[in-house]
Write an enzyme that holds these catalytic residues in place. Structure first.
Site, mmCIF file in Angstrom:
data_model
loop_
_atom_site.group_PDB
_atom_site.id
_atom_site.type_symbol
_atom_site.label_atom_id
_atom_site.label_comp_id
_atom_site.label_asym_id
_atom_site.label_seq_id
_atom_site.Cartn_x
_atom_site.Cartn_y
_atom_site.Cartn_z
ATOM 1 N N GLU A 1 0.363 -7.748 7.927
ATOM 2 C CA GLU A 1 0.702 -6.317 7.969
ATOM 3 C C GLU A 1 1.831 -5.976 7.010
ATOM 4 O OE1 GLU A 1 -1.259 -4.087 9.699
ATOM 5 O OE2 GLU A 1 -2.374 -5.967 9.816
ATOM 6 N N ARG B 1 -0.932 -7.875 -21.656
ATOM 7 C CA ARG B 1 -1.728 -7.392 -22.794
ATOM 8 C C ARG B 1 -0.935 -6.432 -23.669
ATOM 9 N NH1 ARG B 1 -6.452 -5.831 -22.598
ATOM 10 N NH2 ARG B 1 -6.400 -4.003 -23.898
ATOM 11 N N PRO C 1 0.806 -1.230 0.000
ATOM 12 C CA PRO C 1 0.000 0.000 0.000
ATOM 13 C C PRO C 1 0.842 1.284 0.000
ATOM 14 C CG PRO C 1 -0.866 -1.568 1.612
ATOM 15 C CD PRO C 1 0.447 -2.117 1.119
ATOM 16 N N ASP D 1 -5.362 1.391 -26.900
ATOM 17 C CA ASP D 1 -5.967 1.397 -25.580
ATOM 18 C C ASP D 1 -6.132 2.812 -25.056
ATOM 19 O OD1 ASP D 1 -6.359 -1.252 -25.240
ATOM 20 O OD2 ASP D 1 -4.808 -1.552 -23.728
HETATM 21 C C1 9D3 Z 1 -2.934 0.022 8.806
HETATM 22 C C2 9D3 Z 1 -1.839 -0.224 7.836
HETATM 23 N N1 9D3 Z 1 -2.286 -0.953 6.664
HETATM 24 C C3 9D3 Z 1 -1.703 -0.273 5.472
HETATM 25 C C4 9D3 Z 1 -2.698 0.553 4.754
HETATM 26 C C5 9D3 Z 1 -1.834 -2.322 6.752
HETATM 27 C C6 9D3 Z 1 -2.029 -3.130 5.537
HETATM 28 C C7 9D3 Z 1 -3.266 -3.257 4.945
HETATM 29 C C8 9D3 Z 1 -3.459 -4.050 3.824
HETATM 30 C C9 9D3 Z 1 -0.963 -3.782 4.968
HETATM 31 C C10 9D3 Z 1 -1.148 -4.586 3.844
HETATM 32 C C11 9D3 Z 1 -2.387 -4.717 3.292
HETATM 33 C C12 9D3 Z 1 -2.587 -5.585 2.105
HETATM 34 N N2 9D3 Z 1 -2.479 -4.812 0.848
HETATM 35 C C13 9D3 Z 1 -1.540 -5.046 -0.051
HETATM 36 O O1 9D3 Z 1 -0.726 -5.938 0.136
HETATM 37 C C14 9D3 Z 1 -1.436 -4.195 -1.222
HETATM 38 C C15 9D3 Z 1 -2.257 -3.112 -1.673
HETATM 39 C C16 9D3 Z 1 -3.427 -2.493 -1.139
HETATM 40 O O2 9D3 Z 1 -3.980 -2.863 -0.086
HETATM 41 N N3 9D3 Z 1 -3.968 -1.431 -1.822
HETATM 42 C C17 9D3 Z 1 -3.428 -0.971 -2.986
HETATM 43 N N4 9D3 Z 1 -2.339 -1.508 -3.517
HETATM 44 C C18 9D3 Z 1 -1.768 -2.570 -2.859
HETATM 45 S S1 9D3 Z 1 -0.398 -3.357 -3.372
HETATM 46 C C19 9D3 Z 1 -0.399 -4.405 -2.098
#
Ligand code: 9D3
Length: 251
Positions: A125, A163, A98, A178
């Site tokens: 996490e 793609r 994230p 695209d």
């Molecule tokens: C409270 C902290 N959280 C971060 C926003 C913890 C957390 C939440 C969800 C850590 C990892 C995840 C799982 N998400 C992914 O692995 C992830 C992701 C996403 O949740 N949103 C957008 N892109 C991605 S890329 C990997």
């Protein structure tokens, strides 16, 4: 000189999820045609204890669990070795998380210029920072919303990459056409019947004048982008020809 296939390795705790891209549609066909090779590794196969443990509690306390460094390091090593056998000496290692840089079309094209990619999907996490510091080249997010893990983001990225490979799309399609490639949203589409529940197809599309159709579609793309994504239009600018097209009512 011929284009060599893209080498992809995915590291995940849920390898079965990846049938969603290997068994269906454009991505499945690209892999069947050998335009790319996709090897999915189960991180649990790289555990070193009898319980096949992949996670543990965070130092310092707090909610959730953290993925262990060692299984990730061993899986990255296995992926690097496979890539080397496939002719890729230094694959680019991408962690989907994230906090990564937001994926867009330019990033897809930049990643496509690599010979090989190792894509790490996290769960819980996240992954112990020490193995990320030593193994990961780039961290990528697919947008500002919270998912349950990195698998869907890896699949989004792989689908976007596959793609783009020459030969992945049918003759009638082209990745170069695209939406986003020229910085505009797509124009509206219509198919049979010519009148549906009282609504006719725009007459220009059934008139057979292909130059006019092309102009109409270009104008519709401009209007839609201006209305829905003015940020995209501002970023690419608008040519004199396009401004003329916009004011010309009959196109
Ligand atoms: C409270 C902290 N959280 C971060 C926003 C913890 C957390 C939440 C969800 C850590 C990892 C995840 C799982 N998400 C992914 O692995 C992830 C992701 C996403 O949740 N949103 C957008 N892109 C991605 S890329 C990997």
């Amino acid at each position: 000189m011929s284009a060599t296939r893209l080498e992809l390795d995915v590291l995940t705790l849920f390898p079965a999820m990846f049938s969603a891209i290997s068994d269906y549609g454009v991505s499945g066909r690209a892999l069947d045609r050998g335009l790319a090779s996709l090897q999915v590794w189960n991180l649990r196969d790289f555990t070193t204890d009898n319980y096949r443990t992949v996670d543990d509690r965070p130092y310092g306390g707090g909610p959730g669990m953290v993925m262990l460094a060692e299984p990730v390091a061993l899986a990255v090593q296995a992926a690097r070795e496979r890539q080397k056998l496939a002719g890729v000496s230094a694959p680019h290692v991408v962690y989907l998380a994230p906090h990564g840089r937001r994926l867009d079309h330019a990033m897809v094209m930049a990643l496509l210029s690599r010979q090989g990619l190792v894509l790490l999907a996290g769960r819980y996490e996240g992954v112990d920072q020490r193995v990320l510091d030593s193994e990961v080249d780039e961290t990528v997010s697919i947008g500002d919303y919270v998912l349950s893990g990195g698998e869907l983001p890896v699949m989004v990225l792989v689908d976007a990459l596959l793609r783009q490979l020459p030969g992945a799309l049918g003759d009638s399609q082209s990745a170069a056409e695209d939406s986003f490639v020229d910085g505009l949203l797509d124009y509206p589409h219509y198919t049979r019947p010519e009148v549906w529940r009282g609504q006719p197809v725009p007459a220009v599309l059934t008139g057979g004048d292909h130059a006019r159709i092309r102009q109409w579609r270009h104008r519709q793309s401009l209007l839609r982008t201006a209305a829905l994504r003015p940020d995209l239009l501002a970023a690419r600018g608008t040519s004199d020809e396009e401004l003329k097209l916009l004011v010309k009512e009959d196109s």
